[in-house]
Design an enzyme around this catalytic site. Structure first.
Site, PDB file in Angstrom:
ATOM      1  N   GLN A  36       0.840  -1.291  -0.134  1.00 38.58           N
ATOM      2  CA  GLN A  36       0.047   0.014  -0.111  1.00 38.58           C
ATOM      3  C   GLN A  36       0.751   1.171   0.035  1.00 38.58           C
ATOM      4  OE1 GLN A  36      -2.715  -1.625   3.343  1.00 38.58           O
ATOM      5  NE2 GLN A  36      -4.211  -0.233   2.153  1.00 38.58           N
ATOM      6  N   CYS A  46     -10.783   0.173   3.050  1.00 42.90           N
ATOM      7  CA  CYS A  46      -9.655   0.228   2.598  1.00 42.90           C
ATOM      8  C   CYS A  46      -8.796   1.493   2.512  1.00 42.90           C
ATOM      9  CB  CYS A  46      -9.416  -1.036   1.413  1.00 42.90           C
ATOM     10  SG  CYS A  46      -7.712  -1.177   0.885  1.00 42.90           S
ATOM     11  N   HIS A  60      -3.563  -8.147   0.913  1.00 44.92           N
ATOM     12  CA  HIS A  60      -2.653  -7.129   0.227  1.00 44.92           C
ATOM     13  C   HIS A  60      -1.257  -7.829  -0.193  1.00 44.92           C
ATOM     14  CE1 HIS A  60      -4.854  -3.443   0.179  1.00 44.92           C
ATOM     15  NE2 HIS A  60      -5.152  -3.501   1.510  1.00 44.92           N
TER      16      HIS A  60
END
Length: 188
Positions: free
Chosen positions: A51, A99, A145
């Site tokens: 991320q 998210c 993820h």
């Protein structure tokens, strides 16, 4: 420590499996400190390295349960075992998930009610955490993820259409987009 930009869906780092962390060194320690600061600034309850554009198998979490107990840690090269998914209709309130890489959106998603996280901590020590409820959901979300899976990829009809529409409306879904916690407000 530094807050790092959070990648938005469409960025290749979010849609490809991450590589194992080869060794825990100063660069990994710095990454984890930055991820913790970024997660707090967002604010969020978990953050995976992809991320913030780093394709390594590491995530952090920090969440306070209903009894006021803080659950936090770092998982390096984690493995996750999950109980079977329960059957039945989704509870759109209790099973709602969001998210930081699809900021401002929430959709219901069925997750396992229990999970066992096995990983290495920042000191190189193996550990296990048995989790239930929301903590189990956090672990499953962050672990996804690391495999290049966003919660939007798991949504059932009609919610899959809803998230796709939201992504199109905000012109997301292409490489190179990010937002800076504490500066940007991409949910608006």
């Amino acid at each position: 420590m530094a807050v790092r930009p959070i990648r938005i869906t469409g960025d290749p780092a979010l849609h490809s499996p991450a590589s194992p962390v080869p060794s825990i060194d100063d660069s990994i320690r710095e990454l984890v400190r930055d991820m913790e600061e970024t997660m707090a600034a967002a604010p969020g309850v978990g953050l995976a390295a992809p991320q913030v554009g780093v394709a390594l198998r590491v995530f952090v979490w920090s969440w306070v349960d209903d009894e006021g107990v803080r659950h936090q840690g770092t998982a390096i090269n984690p493995e996750l075992l999950m109980a079977p998914l329960p059957l039945g209709e989704l509870d759109e309130d209790e099973e709602s998930e969001g998210c930081l890489s699809i900021p401002g959106e929430r959709f219901p998603l069925r997750r396992s009610p229990e999970a066992l996280l096995a990983a290495t901590d920042l000191d190189g020590k193996p550990f296990e955490v048995r989790a239930a409820g929301w903590l189990a959901r956090i672990f499953q979300h962050e672990y996804d993820h690391l495999d290049g899976v966003l919660y939007a990829d798991r949504l059932a009809h009609p919610h899959d259409k809803g998230v796709a529409k939201a992504i199109r409306k905000k012109s997301w879904g292409t490489p190179g987009q990010s937002w800076m916690p504490g500066v940007d407000h991409p949910e608006g």
